[in-house]
Design a protein around this motif. Structure first.
Motif, mmCIF file in Angstrom:
data_model
loop_
_atom_site.group_PDB
_atom_site.id
_atom_site.type_symbol
_atom_site.label_atom_id
_atom_site.label_comp_id
_atom_site.label_asym_id
_atom_site.label_seq_id
_atom_site.Cartn_x
_atom_site.Cartn_y
_atom_site.Cartn_z
ATOM 1 N N GLY A 79 -15.095 40.665 -39.349
ATOM 2 C CA GLY A 79 -15.944 41.824 -39.128
ATOM 3 C C GLY A 79 -17.402 41.484 -39.207
ATOM 4 O O GLY A 79 -17.806 40.327 -39.041
ATOM 5 N N THR A 82 -22.725 46.070 -40.479
ATOM 6 C CA THR A 82 -23.299 46.871 -39.394
ATOM 7 C C THR A 82 -24.375 47.840 -39.856
ATOM 8 O O THR A 82 -25.103 48.376 -39.033
ATOM 9 C CB THR A 82 -22.198 47.659 -38.663
ATOM 10 N N THR A 105 -22.829 49.260 -44.794
ATOM 11 C CA THR A 105 -21.634 49.539 -43.994
ATOM 12 C C THR A 105 -21.125 48.233 -43.399
ATOM 13 O O THR A 105 -21.914 47.434 -42.889
ATOM 14 C CB THR A 105 -21.949 50.531 -42.854
ATOM 15 N N LYS A 107 -17.974 46.680 -40.828
ATOM 16 C CA LYS A 107 -16.870 46.932 -39.901
ATOM 17 C C LYS A 107 -15.844 45.846 -40.157
ATOM 18 O O LYS A 107 -16.169 44.659 -40.135
ATOM 19 C CB LYS A 107 -17.355 46.872 -38.464
ATOM 20 N N LYS A 109 -12.017 44.242 -39.252
ATOM 21 C CA LYS A 109 -10.802 44.142 -38.449
ATOM 22 C C LYS A 109 -9.791 43.393 -39.301
ATOM 23 O O LYS A 109 -10.004 42.234 -39.651
ATOM 24 C CB LYS A 109 -11.047 43.394 -37.147
ATOM 25 N N GLU A 121 -8.772 48.493 -37.507
ATOM 26 C CA GLU A 121 -10.192 48.171 -37.353
ATOM 27 C C GLU A 121 -10.950 49.439 -37.714
ATOM 28 O O GLU A 121 -10.747 50.481 -37.089
ATOM 29 C CB GLU A 121 -10.495 47.750 -35.915
ATOM 30 N N ARG A 122 -11.784 49.358 -38.767
ATOM 31 C CA ARG A 122 -12.520 50.540 -39.207
ATOM 32 C C ARG A 122 -13.753 50.170 -40.002
ATOM 33 O O ARG A 122 -13.919 49.032 -40.427
ATOM 34 C CB ARG A 122 -11.622 51.493 -39.973
ATOM 35 N N ASN A 123 -14.594 51.170 -40.228
ATOM 36 C CA ASN A 123 -15.830 50.991 -40.985
ATOM 37 C C ASN A 123 -15.625 51.425 -42.430
ATOM 38 O O ASN A 123 -14.924 52.401 -42.698
ATOM 39 C CB ASN A 123 -16.963 51.819 -40.366
#
Length: 163
Positions: A79, A82, A105, A107, A109, A121-123
């Motif tokens: 990731g 971000t 933050t 991100k 995966k 896959e998320r924040n």
């Protein structure tokens, strides 16, 4: 007799690799890998990316029976950083901030090569507050530790903690 059945049941649960009393469901995986989380945020110091990546590895090593491999683990984390923002959060009556908030933050995966239905896959985003009269540079590493503790635990819970 009940004690013997109980011990047998617990032994079966832990030996089959489905569940671990260390708090995770690993789908029978034995290894994990964590790619370097590059910074995609203009404000994030480059050293933070390394700090976060190492924090995630450390937590997975401490809380799971998995072994760290450099590439292609059965469970894979990759990731980017971000978001890295500083904003006032507590405004006093004279319209100045008494607290500032650092929000980070990432991100993520997550790939479970043994059970793709668990991949995502998320924040993830967490923050820590600090006094407005304190220079960020003097407290930044302490804030990173607080935020990383929360971020990495949430990532762990979402991936193998099965929460």
């Amino acid at each position: 007799m009940r004690l013997a059945v109980y011990i047998l049941f617990i032994s079966l649960l832990t030996s089959c690799g489905i569940y671990s009393f260390r708090g995770g469901q690993y789908s029978g995986a034995k290894t994990f890998s964590v790619d370097f989380f590059k910074s995609q945020s203009a404000l994030a110091p480059q050293v933070y990316s390394q700090n976060f990546t190492e924090s995630l590895k450390d937590l997975l090593l401490a809380q799971s029976p998995l072994s760290l491999v450099t590439r292609d683990g059965e469970l894979q984390y990759e990731g980017a950083v971000t978001g890295y923002t500083i904003a006032p959060v507590a405004i006093q009556e004279n319209e100045t901030a008494s607290l500032n908030r650092l929000t980070i933050t990432v991100k993520v995966k997550y790939t479970n090569t043994l059970d793709n239905s668990l991949s995502f896959e998320r924040n993830f985003s967490k923050f820590a507050d600090f006094a407005a009269d304190v220079d960020l540079f003097t407290v930044e590493e302490t804030l990173w530790q607080q935020i990383n503790d929360q971020l990495t635990q949430e990532i762990y819970n979402a991936s193998v903690g099965n929460w």
